[in-house]
Design a protein around this motif. Sequence first.
Motif, short mmCIF file in Angstrom:
data_model
loop_
_atom_site.label_atom_id
_atom_site.label_comp_id
_atom_site.label_asym_id
_atom_site.label_seq_id
_atom_site.Cartn_x
_atom_site.Cartn_y
_atom_site.Cartn_z
N ARG A 50 57.93 19.44 88.39
CA ARG A 50 58.80 18.64 89.26
C ARG A 50 60.26 19.03 89.10
O ARG A 50 61.03 19.01 90.06
N VAL A 51 60.67 19.40 87.89
CA VAL A 51 62.03 19.88 87.67
C VAL A 51 62.27 21.17 88.44
O VAL A 51 63.30 21.34 89.13
N VAL A 52 61.34 22.10 88.34
CA VAL A 52 61.48 23.38 89.05
C VAL A 52 61.61 23.13 90.55
O VAL A 52 62.48 23.72 91.22
N ASP A 53 60.78 22.27 91.08
CA ASP A 53 60.85 21.96 92.51
C ASP A 53 62.16 21.27 92.87
O ASP A 53 62.78 21.60 93.89
N ALA A 54 62.60 20.33 92.03
CA ALA A 54 63.83 19.59 92.32
C ALA A 54 65.05 20.51 92.28
O ALA A 54 65.98 20.36 93.09
N ILE A 55 65.08 21.46 91.35
CA ILE A 55 66.21 22.40 91.29
C ILE A 55 66.26 23.25 92.55
O ILE A 55 67.34 23.53 93.09
N SER A 56 65.12 23.66 93.04
CA SER A 56 65.10 24.51 94.23
C SER A 56 65.62 23.76 95.46
O SER A 56 66.03 24.39 96.44
N ARG A 57 65.60 22.42 95.41
CA ARG A 57 66.08 21.62 96.54
C ARG A 57 67.45 20.98 96.26
O ARG A 57 67.89 20.12 97.01
#
Length: 428
Positions: free
Chosen positions: A54-61
Amino acid sequence: MTGTSTALLTDHYELTMLAAALAAGTAERRCVFETFARRLPNGRRYGIVGGTARVVDAISRFTFGDDELRELADREVVDAATLGWLADYRFAGDVDGYPEGELYFPGSPLCTVRGTFAEAVLLETLVLSVLNHDSAIMSAAARMVSAANGRPIIEMGGRRTHEAAAVSSARAAYLAGFATTSNLEAGRTYAIPTAGTCAHAFTLLHDSERDAFAAQVEALGTGTTLLVDTYDITAGIETAIEVAGPSLGAVRIDSGDVGVLARQARVQLDDLGARNTRIVVSGDLDEYAIAALRAEPVDAYGVGTSLVTGSGSPTAGMVYKLVEVDGRPVAKRSSHKESRAGRKAALRRHKPTGTALEEVVYVLADDLPKAGEHDRQLVVPQLRGGQPVADLPTLDQSRQRVRDGLVSLPWEGLKLSHGEPAIPTVYS
């Protein structure tokens, strides 16, 4: 939340630090930020990393579109020059850390963010909010799974927390080993198995318990689970078997002394010929209650409130600290809030049997500790140049990592009683 900006899921002061650093000419210094927990929650022997994906996804957004920039301008959070910088912001640095489902201990370098000060400092609140929440839920859930000793647990905490937290809690619980969730949005978003039948309201809706059971069986089949404690449990079980027959899937008990009631229910079900009808219990269960029920004829558990609140520890207590600037180690020295300087990694030492011995945390600029045949490096790449790496673990792989980690702990580390961490952290 795919496609939705996460840029305002942050604290005001992240942006004021950015504005000041841009004005001072220090914003482009190369920095390393490290996320770690100084200590485990009171009484815990281990933690489990949750929320990495979820962190990886949140950083990408984490980008500032017109709506986000307008909000910052209207509230006068930062000046025009900073707004112009934010309009072009994309995290282009690197992130390394413990994979999701990995055990962690005090001082473990769980997430390391490398980039300029400007691009990395903005991520502090976002990284901490996800990792602190999901790791707390996963750590509590893993204790419950261990206490259940192979019996399935249903996550049903959606009515006891924020609606968004309910979805991430269901995901964390599933990763830790729960069998299913009652939350349909978690099922849609993360492809987690969902389950659920009826509440007491359904029984009360009908003119009699028999009518309610008959309606449920007609709709869902004899494999369903009938809630038998709306009125009298003994009468409820008798009616359930009369309506559904001895092939009834399960009965659920949601109140009272569930251990005693489960014992009585098992005798009654067997006497009625329903030897394969399972008994599901729920109602304010936590890992201690589940452990106390281990000797009872309980086939599955439903857990809600204690799960979504981390069973008394709703946050993992992680912090996000600057540990390196332009290759120079830096550290905070405040009393009781110290941090160790330098970009770090870790390995876990094991006996030949696979039992974990110690967590070795080391500074990458120093001589690396010699790894033994059974030791394992813990830090892996997660983003490179702002882009997620290609081989991030799947949900099933993370679930297996939790199982493997718990098996590797010394037996004392699985105790629910208060005590020291299961293995010591050694700084090399």
